[in-house]
Design a protein around this motif. Structure first.
Motif, mmCIF file in Angstrom:
data_model
loop_
_atom_site.group_PDB
_atom_site.id
_atom_site.type_symbol
_atom_site.label_atom_id
_atom_site.label_comp_id
_atom_site.label_asym_id
_atom_site.label_seq_id
_atom_site.Cartn_x
_atom_site.Cartn_y
_atom_site.Cartn_z
ATOM 1 N N SER A 199 39.308 69.248 -2.903
ATOM 2 C CA SER A 199 40.390 68.973 -1.904
ATOM 3 C C SER A 199 41.307 69.639 -2.387
ATOM 4 O O SER A 199 42.351 69.950 -1.555
ATOM 5 C CB SER A 199 40.326 67.831 -1.563
ATOM 6 O OG SER A 199 38.805 67.238 -1.093
ATOM 7 N N GLU A 200 41.712 69.201 -3.710
ATOM 8 C CA GLU A 200 43.112 69.846 -4.036
ATOM 9 C C GLU A 200 42.997 70.824 -3.677
ATOM 10 O O GLU A 200 44.379 71.709 -3.405
ATOM 11 C CB GLU A 200 43.353 69.327 -5.180
ATOM 12 C CG GLU A 200 44.659 69.372 -6.416
ATOM 13 C CD GLU A 200 45.403 68.284 -7.550
ATOM 14 O OE1 GLU A 200 46.064 68.995 -8.162
ATOM 15 O OE2 GLU A 200 44.081 67.924 -7.581
ATOM 16 N N ALA A 201 42.462 72.271 -4.285
ATOM 17 C CA ALA A 201 42.351 73.409 -4.174
ATOM 18 C C ALA A 201 42.753 73.982 -2.483
ATOM 19 O O ALA A 201 43.592 74.504 -2.390
ATOM 20 C CB ALA A 201 41.415 74.287 -5.081
ATOM 21 N N LEU A 202 42.120 73.082 -1.700
ATOM 22 C CA LEU A 202 41.776 73.547 -0.196
ATOM 23 C C LEU A 202 43.446 73.073 -0.115
ATOM 24 O O LEU A 202 43.663 73.556 1.386
ATOM 25 C CB LEU A 202 41.072 73.104 0.256
ATOM 26 C CG LEU A 202 39.741 73.300 -0.077
ATOM 27 C CD1 LEU A 202 38.577 72.409 1.088
ATOM 28 C CD2 LEU A 202 39.695 74.750 0.265
ATOM 29 N N LEU A 203 43.713 72.118 -0.288
ATOM 30 C CA LEU A 203 45.654 71.534 0.183
ATOM 31 C C LEU A 203 46.338 72.498 -0.020
ATOM 32 O O LEU A 203 46.976 72.665 0.279
ATOM 33 C CB LEU A 203 45.139 69.409 0.088
ATOM 34 C CG LEU A 203 44.201 68.825 1.079
ATOM 35 C CD1 LEU A 203 44.440 67.933 0.449
ATOM 36 C CD2 LEU A 203 44.889 69.264 2.422
ATOM 37 N N ALA A 204 46.405 72.530 -1.318
ATOM 38 C CA ALA A 204 47.142 73.505 -1.904
ATOM 39 C C ALA A 204 47.341 74.656 -1.764
ATOM 40 O O ALA A 204 48.443 75.076 -2.083
ATOM 41 C CB ALA A 204 47.246 72.950 -3.260
ATOM 42 N N ASN A 205 45.816 75.609 -0.984
ATOM 43 C CA ASN A 205 46.120 77.020 -1.346
ATOM 44 C C ASN A 205 45.756 76.981 0.024
ATOM 45 O O ASN A 205 46.729 77.960 0.352
ATOM 46 C CB ASN A 205 45.372 77.505 -1.728
ATOM 47 C CG ASN A 205 45.316 77.231 -3.511
ATOM 48 O OD1 ASN A 205 46.207 77.326 -3.719
ATOM 49 N ND2 ASN A 205 44.712 77.381 -4.411
ATOM 50 N N ASN A 206 44.865 76.876 0.411
ATOM 51 C CA ASN A 206 44.565 77.473 2.056
ATOM 52 C C ASN A 206 45.075 77.018 2.546
ATOM 53 O O ASN A 206 45.620 77.508 3.554
ATOM 54 C CB ASN A 206 43.205 76.809 1.929
ATOM 55 C CG ASN A 206 41.973 77.439 1.174
ATOM 56 O OD1 ASN A 206 42.512 77.953 -0.084
ATOM 57 N ND2 ASN A 206 41.051 78.171 1.545
ATOM 58 N N SER A 207 46.335 75.802 2.349
ATOM 59 C CA SER A 207 46.971 75.384 4.217
ATOM 60 C C SER A 207 48.178 76.163 3.750
ATOM 61 O O SER A 207 48.774 76.389 4.847
ATOM 62 C CB SER A 207 47.210 73.729 3.707
ATOM 63 O OG SER A 207 48.020 73.549 2.690
ATOM 64 N N LEU A 208 48.968 76.455 2.642
ATOM 65 C CA LEU A 208 50.371 77.603 2.973
ATOM 66 C C LEU A 208 49.658 78.454 3.483
ATOM 67 O O LEU A 208 50.251 78.837 3.877
ATOM 68 C CB LEU A 208 50.914 77.965 1.329
ATOM 69 C CG LEU A 208 50.929 76.384 0.438
ATOM 70 C CD1 LEU A 208 50.669 76.908 -1.219
ATOM 71 C CD2 LEU A 208 52.021 75.640 1.317
ATOM 72 N N SER A 209 48.283 79.199 3.136
ATOM 73 C CA SER A 209 47.974 80.672 3.751
ATOM 74 C C SER A 209 47.520 80.105 5.762
ATOM 75 O O SER A 209 48.302 81.010 5.911
ATOM 76 C CB SER A 209 46.592 80.460 3.097
ATOM 77 O OG SER A 209 46.773 80.878 2.001
ATOM 78 N N ILE A 210 47.711 79.131 5.628
ATOM 79 C CA ILE A 210 47.050 78.508 7.168
ATOM 80 C C ILE A 210 48.960 78.649 7.891
ATOM 81 O O ILE A 210 49.434 79.306 8.912
ATOM 82 C CB ILE A 210 46.782 77.674 7.501
ATOM 83 C CG1 ILE A 210 45.127 78.182 7.617
ATOM 84 C CG2 ILE A 210 46.522 77.122 8.549
ATOM 85 C CD1 ILE A 210 43.791 76.600 6.123
#
Length: 150
Positions: A100-111
């Motif tokens: 969850s941390e990786a998704l929130l930290a990385n993918n959210s920025l891409s979105i």
């Protein structure tokens, strides 16, 4: 400005990340004269504020200046926008490396980045200036370089 988004992404049928909405929180624009866009310096600052293990408010701030020294500046723009994200697990126990941390930290920025780009283009297109159009950025590389430089 708040726009509702209820977008959902699923990775390997294990985790779902939901993009709830985004808000343009702050816009600062100082313009003493028309600038042509060449030589502008761009800096982007990400920030993740976790609500709990699986949800966060993710912010991107972009600062664009023509000069570092404040007294010499003809152009200054700072835009901060934030989005609300939530990661949901399907309950299966796996050895997945996706956290969850990786998704929130990385993918959210891409979105969020395309919304930041669009906001900057819209703001700078008002008036006599040519709009500032930020190039696409590989956010994962950006995050990794930012982590190394800290």
């Amino acid at each position: 400005m708040v726009l509702q988004r209820n977008l959902c992404w699923r990775w390997h049928d294990l985790k779902t990340m939901r993009f709830e909405n985004y808000t343009v929180e702050e816009i600062k624009l100082e313009q003493k004269q028309i600038v042509d866009g060449s030589g502008l310096q761009v800096a982007i600052f990400p920030y993740v504020e976790k609500h709990d293990q699986d949800s966060a408010k993710v912010s991107l701030t972009c600062r664009i200046v023509d000069q570092e020294e404040e007294e010499l500046r003809n152009f200054f723009l700072e835009v901060r926008l934030s989005g609300e994200f939530k990661v949901e697990d399907d309950g299966e126990v796996t050895d997945s490396e996706i956290t969850s941390e990786a998704l929130l930290a990385n993918n959210s920025l891409s979105i969020l980045f395309p919304y930041l780009r669009a906001s900057i283009s819209q703001i700078t297109s008002i008036g006599s200036n040519e709009p500032v159009i930020l190039p696409p950025v590989n956010i994962l590389d950006f995050v990794e370089k930012n982590r190394v430089n800290k």
